[in-house]
Design a protein around this motif. Structure first.
Motif, PDB file in Angstrom:
ATOM      1  N   GLN A   1      30.899 -23.369  21.578  1.00  0.00           N
ATOM      2  CA  GLN A   1      31.610 -24.553  21.095  1.00  0.00           C
ATOM      3  C   GLN A   1      32.132 -25.391  22.255  1.00  0.00           C
ATOM      4  O   GLN A   1      32.207 -24.933  23.390  1.00  0.00           O
ATOM      5  N   ARG A   2      32.485 -26.612  21.937  1.00  0.00           N
ATOM      6  CA  ARG A   2      32.941 -27.568  22.939  1.00  0.00           C
ATOM      7  C   ARG A   2      34.158 -27.069  23.702  1.00  0.00           C
ATOM      8  O   ARG A   2      34.223 -27.167  24.928  1.00  0.00           O
ATOM      9  N   SER A   3      35.139 -26.530  23.001  1.00  0.00           N
ATOM     10  CA  SER A   3      36.363 -26.083  23.675  1.00  0.00           C
ATOM     11  C   SER A   3      36.086 -24.932  24.628  1.00  0.00           C
ATOM     12  O   SER A   3      36.693 -24.846  25.694  1.00  0.00           O
TER      13      SER A   3
ATOM     14  N   ASP B   1      24.259 -25.363  21.016  1.00  0.00           N
ATOM     15  CA  ASP B   1      25.170 -25.777  19.949  1.00  0.00           C
ATOM     16  C   ASP B   1      24.834 -27.185  19.463  1.00  0.00           C
ATOM     17  O   ASP B   1      25.056 -27.516  18.308  1.00  0.00           O
TER      18      ASP B   1
ATOM     19  N   TYR C   1      33.408 -24.470  26.385  1.00  0.00           N
ATOM     20  CA  TYR C   1      32.815 -25.044  27.591  1.00  0.00           C
ATOM     21  C   TYR C   1      33.874 -25.705  28.472  1.00  0.00           C
ATOM     22  O   TYR C   1      33.953 -25.436  29.668  1.00  0.00           O
ATOM     23  N   TRP C   2      34.702 -26.561  27.891  1.00  0.00           N
ATOM     24  CA  TRP C   2      35.658 -27.308  28.698  1.00  0.00           C
ATOM     25  C   TRP C   2      36.775 -26.434  29.237  1.00  0.00           C
ATOM     26  O   TRP C   2      37.263 -26.663  30.355  1.00  0.00           O
TER      27      TRP C   2
ATOM     28  N   PHE D   1      28.143 -33.189  26.552  1.00  0.00           N
ATOM     29  CA  PHE D   1      29.035 -32.049  26.354  1.00  0.00           C
ATOM     30  C   PHE D   1      30.331 -32.442  25.656  1.00  0.00           C
ATOM     31  O   PHE D   1      31.046 -31.584  25.148  1.00  0.00           O
ATOM     32  N   CYS D   2      30.649 -33.718  25.622  1.00  0.00           N
ATOM     33  CA  CYS D   2      31.829 -34.186  24.893  1.00  0.00           C
ATOM     34  C   CYS D   2      31.548 -34.374  23.405  1.00  0.00           C
ATOM     35  O   CYS D   2      32.475 -34.514  22.617  1.00  0.00           O
ATOM     36  N   GLN D   3      30.293 -34.377  23.031  1.00  0.00           N
ATOM     37  CA  GLN D   3      29.934 -34.572  21.633  1.00  0.00           C
ATOM     38  C   GLN D   3      30.024 -33.253  20.876  1.00  0.00           C
ATOM     39  O   GLN D   3      29.786 -32.182  21.439  1.00  0.00           O
ATOM     40  N   PRO D   4      30.350 -33.323  19.575  1.00  0.00           N
ATOM     41  CA  PRO D   4      30.411 -32.090  18.785  1.00  0.00           C
ATOM     42  C   PRO D   4      29.022 -31.503  18.578  1.00  0.00           C
ATOM     43  O   PRO D   4      28.011 -32.212  18.638  1.00  0.00           O
ATOM     44  N   GLY D   5      28.979 -30.200  18.335  1.00  0.00           N
ATOM     45  CA  GLY D   5      27.723 -29.525  18.051  1.00  0.00           C
ATOM     46  C   GLY D   5      27.277 -29.778  16.625  1.00  0.00           C
ATOM     47  O   GLY D   5      27.974 -30.413  15.832  1.00  0.00           O
TER      48      GLY D   5
ATOM     49  N   ARG E   1      25.901 -24.310  25.325  1.00  0.00           N
ATOM     50  CA  ARG E   1      26.464 -25.559  24.805  1.00  0.00           C
ATOM     51  C   ARG E   1      25.346 -26.480  24.320  1.00  0.00           C
ATOM     52  O   ARG E   1      25.469 -27.125  23.290  1.00  0.00           O
TER      53      ARG E   1
END
Length: 123
Positions: free
Chosen positions: A22-24, A80, A26-27, A104-108, A77
């Motif tokens: 998920q995005r979180s 996803d 990764y960041w 990578f800022c976009q939702p999966g 990512r």
């Protein structure tokens, strides 16, 4: 997912290139690596009295230790977002890094895709 869970997940999935992230996750992992690099650079300056742009031993070891898990997380990512992990090679070009940041800022994708179930538990 919080900072500690993301760091533990990155370490436990050290070279796992399968599944989705998920995005979180990764960041938070990126934040974790920045903190590790900053601490290593600070210790290098204190212990080895290095200059600003010098290649330093502790920072070099940190880069080596965190390269594969960061690469694996980037591939997960992409999974996803229902993209192949080979897109990570775009990051090794000059302008490609900017494109990766946007992606990578976009939702999966919601729900399961060809790479596995939704890490957020969506249907």
């Amino acid at each position: 997912m919080n900072f500690i869970e993301a760091a533990q997940s990155g370490i436990h999935n050290y070279v796992n290139f399968e599944g989705r992230a998920q995005r979180s996750a990764y960041w938070y992992w990126i934040l974790f690596t920045v903190v590790v690099y900053a601490v290593a650079a600070g210790l290098d300056r204190i212990l080895f009295e290095t200059g600003e742009m010098a290649v330093t031993p502790l920072n070099g070891l940190a880069y080596l230790a965190l390269f594969l898990p960061t690469l694996a997380l980037a591939v997960r990512r992409f999974h996803d977002m229902d993209r192949t992990g080979w897109w990570v090679l775009l990051g090794f070009t000059g302008i490609g890094g900017l494109i990766l940041i946007v992606w990578f800022c976009q939702p999966g994708t919601r729900g399961p895709n060809r790479f596995g179930p939704d890490p957020l538990g969506g249907v």
